[in-house]
Design a protein around this motif. Structure first.
Motif, short mmCIF file in Angstrom:
data_model
loop_
_atom_site.label_atom_id
_atom_site.label_comp_id
_atom_site.label_asym_id
_atom_site.label_seq_id
_atom_site.Cartn_x
_atom_site.Cartn_y
_atom_site.Cartn_z
N MET A 1 5.74 9.65 0.64
CA MET A 1 5.11 10.21 0.70
C MET A 1 4.87 11.19 -0.67
O MET A 1 5.79 10.43 -1.86
CB MET A 1 6.06 11.68 1.27
CG MET A 1 4.90 13.07 1.00
SD MET A 1 5.21 14.26 1.85
CE MET A 1 5.53 14.43 3.82
N ALA A 2 3.60 10.32 -0.72
CA ALA A 2 3.56 11.34 -2.40
C ALA A 2 3.53 12.55 -2.56
O ALA A 2 3.84 13.45 -2.07
CB ALA A 2 1.78 11.12 -2.65
N GLU A 331 3.18 6.66 3.50
CA GLU A 331 3.15 5.54 3.79
C GLU A 331 3.45 4.74 4.84
O GLU A 331 4.04 3.70 5.08
CB GLU A 331 4.66 5.35 2.75
CG GLU A 331 5.72 5.38 2.64
CD GLU A 331 6.22 6.58 2.36
OE1 GLU A 331 5.55 7.70 1.51
OE2 GLU A 331 7.64 7.17 2.71
N HIS A 350 1.51 3.91 -5.75
CA HIS A 350 2.35 5.06 -5.27
C HIS A 350 2.91 4.36 -3.61
O HIS A 350 3.67 3.82 -3.11
CB HIS A 350 2.74 6.16 -5.44
CG HIS A 350 3.87 7.35 -4.88
ND1 HIS A 350 4.82 7.51 -6.21
CD2 HIS A 350 3.91 7.24 -2.95
CE1 HIS A 350 5.56 8.61 -4.47
NE2 HIS A 350 4.97 7.84 -3.07
N HIS A 354 5.53 2.16 -1.62
CA HIS A 354 6.72 2.30 -0.66
C HIS A 354 6.80 1.28 0.45
O HIS A 354 7.54 1.39 0.97
CB HIS A 354 6.47 3.31 0.29
CG HIS A 354 6.77 4.48 -0.61
ND1 HIS A 354 8.37 5.10 -0.47
CD2 HIS A 354 5.40 6.16 -0.93
CE1 HIS A 354 8.22 6.28 -1.41
NE2 HIS A 354 6.83 7.01 -1.57
N GLU A 373 11.24 7.66 -3.18
CA GLU A 373 10.67 8.47 -4.35
C GLU A 373 10.92 7.51 -5.37
O GLU A 373 9.71 7.79 -6.15
CB GLU A 373 10.62 9.73 -3.65
CG GLU A 373 10.53 10.24 -2.41
CD GLU A 373 9.27 9.87 -1.37
OE1 GLU A 373 8.14 9.10 -2.64
OE2 GLU A 373 8.82 9.69 -0.54
N ALA A 376 8.94 4.40 -5.65
CA ALA A 376 7.65 4.53 -5.68
C ALA A 376 6.98 5.49 -6.85
O ALA A 376 6.14 5.15 -7.47
CB ALA A 376 7.01 5.07 -4.22
N TYR A 427 11.55 12.55 -6.65
CA TYR A 427 11.05 11.60 -7.58
C TYR A 427 10.55 11.54 -8.81
O TYR A 427 11.14 10.37 -9.36
CB TYR A 427 9.06 11.98 -7.23
CG TYR A 427 9.11 12.31 -5.65
CD1 TYR A 427 9.17 13.58 -4.97
CD2 TYR A 427 8.05 11.60 -5.06
CE1 TYR A 427 8.91 13.46 -3.85
CE2 TYR A 427 7.33 11.56 -4.45
CZ TYR A 427 8.44 12.65 -2.75
OH TYR A 427 7.60 12.79 -1.78
ZN LIG Z 1 6.51 8.52 -1.69
#
Ligand SMILES: [Zn+2]
Length: 496
Positions: A1-2, A331, A350, A354, A373, A376, A427
């Protein structure tokens, strides 16, 4: 996930453009009656379940599979006692009635002698369950669907369970932590992103990344709409009686949260990356102006990561922008989903990183989420440097400059917390951990480590101790203090 931090600005901009999205104009579902043989969603088990139906001696050793796969932070996610090899999802969806109906066929192998076993399924009315073609008893309790086959399943035996179900999918709404996820109805279809445990909102599954499987999808939607799933189209879409069926196949192992059946009106651009890999970009028509750029940047990024991380692990790359303002990207394997915003280069970099870190290599436990994370996020910094913007060194120091009492230092990213899974520390401090490691062991060892990590665990499951062990082996250094300070200590690391 961003990270939500990255996506928030874009989402705010979009919301101001769109205004309020989609009132729920919903007709009652069609008159088709579904025989409710058993309980419906969220009922409790009405009596003792799993009474032995066979009295053979072997069955005396059969036990129920566990209701969770064994992740202590998510105790009811996934299930024990079997391992899924393949899902066949034959599903139809009608946006006007918000009705999803169909069957899931799950091929699995028992890892114990099973008297019964669980699948994860949230909502819906289940009308029929069979095991190896024979009717099976089933019970519902919360998101657990317990299946008791007519005969117990011996350890190591393969079996096929088929579940027929229908109803209105309900996404998970938990805005304090994860936002809205799962099967999310939109104005013209659905936006489907499952992290961390939203697969259960649209198909019965072993809903935890520790059990990866191959997937076939047969998705039927009103003609004029496009249904997108992971992997490759099998044959041409076929339209019969005003409904079109799209068949997709993901032939590489995939975690359940990465499966998708995002559908609606889409503009699609297909071709190949400069490096020769299949590339598919799709956007909701309101993002018409972003289609070409999404396609081009996704192709360039995928090719570059292939030189840095090793060969792309799947059969195609790309991305999908839908109009649901999720405020995040996910992702999804082969097709990252961007929820309501045109992604910038950093988010594309990003999500495509992933595909190696998170999708090909999946975590066994959610507490190791930094392996997805942190990597990424560091990939965003690598892309920035590659494009001639800020260098990884500059980005590391910009983040390290945060004051000693900044929130990022009080959250140890090596133990992601279930109540705050997507914390910025997982992250950013996760990414900083990789830069600290790179400074310590040098570029040759660091980039060798990335490639070897990816190659060794391709399509598999990984843990943080496995990564630390490989880093020490390749570098020949004792890295315990470094990882302890960066991943497992709730204070600002003083050295690296
Ligand atoms: Zn992510």
């Amino acid at each position: 996930m961003a990270s939500k931090r990255l996506a928030t600005t874009a989402t705010a901009a979009l919301l101001s453009t769109l205004g309020t999205i989609g009132t729920v104009a919903c007709a009652a579902s069609s008159g088709e009656s579904v025989p409710a043989v058993n309980s419906t969603a969220n009922s409790t088990v009405s009596g003792p379940s799993a009474s032995p139906l066979s009295s053979s001696a072997a069955d005396n050793r059969a036990r129920p599979g566990a209701p969770g796969i064994g992740d202590p932070d998510f105790p009811t996610d996934g299930n024990g006692g079997y391992d899924v090899d393949h899902y066949l999802l034959k599903l139809g969806y009608t946006p006007s009635s918000k009705r999803l109906a169909g069957t899931a066929r799950i091929e699995a192998r028992a890892t114990q002698h099973l008297a019964s076993f669980n699948l994860d399924l949230s909502g819906f009315t289940v009308s029929r369950v069979t095991v190896d073609g024979r009717p099976a008893r089933f019970d519902r309790a919360g998101s657990e669907l317990t299946v008791t086959p007519a005969e117990s399943i011996p350890d190591d035996a393969t079996f096929a369970v088929e579940v027929a179900y229908a109803g209105e999918p309900k996404p998970v709404r938990n805005s304090s932590n994860l936002g809205t996820y799962g099967f999310i109805p939109t104005r013209d279809g659905a936006f489907v992103t499952g992290q961390p445990n939203g697969a259960k909102t649209w198909f019965p599954s072993n809903d935890h990344p520790a059990d990866k499987a191959r997937y076939d999808f047969e998705l039927t939607v009103p003609a004029g709409l496009t249904a997108l799933a992971n992997g490759e189209l099998v044959g041409e879409p076929r339209t019969v009686g005003g409904r079109t069926t799209f068949r997709w196949r993901e032939s590489h192992p995939m975690a359940s949260y990465l499966a998708t059946m995002t559908l609606g009106r889409f503009e699609v651009l297909q071709g190949k990356t400069p490096g020769g890999l299949k590339n598919l970009a799709a956007v909701d028509p309101i993002f018409h102006g972003s289609l070409r750029r999404l396609y081009d940047v996704s192709g360039k990024v995928t090719d570059y990561w292939s030189t840095l991380f090793g060969p792309y692990p799947f059969s195609s790359t790309g991305g999908v922008v839908d109009d649901f303002p999720a405020g995040y990207a996910l992702e999804n394997q082969t097709k990252p989903m961007y929820g309501g915003f045109a992604p910038d280069d950093d988010i594309i970099a990003h999500e495509l990183a992933h595909q190696w870190f998170g999708d090909s290599l999946s975590i066994k436990r959610w507490k190791d989420l930094w392996l997805n994370e942190g990597f990424a996020t560091y990939a965003e910094w690598l892309w920035s440097e590659h494009e001639g913007r800020s260098t990884t060194e500059q980005l590391f120091h910009r983040n390290y400059a945060a004051a000693a009492d900044a929130p990022i230092w009080s959250y140890a990213p090596g133990r992601a917390r279930p109540e705050d899974l997507f914390n910025n520390s997982v992250y950013t401090r996760g990414g900083m951990t990789l830069h600290a490691l790179r400074q310590r062991i040098g570029d040759p060892a660091f980039f060798k480590l990335l490639k070897q990590w990816v190659a060794t665990h391709k399509y598999g499951s990984v843990t943080t101790p496995e990564f630390i062990a490989m880093a020490e082996k390749i570098s020949g250094k004792n890295l315990e203090a470094l990882f302890d300070a960066w991943l497992f200590t709730a204070e600002k690391p003083s050295t690296w």
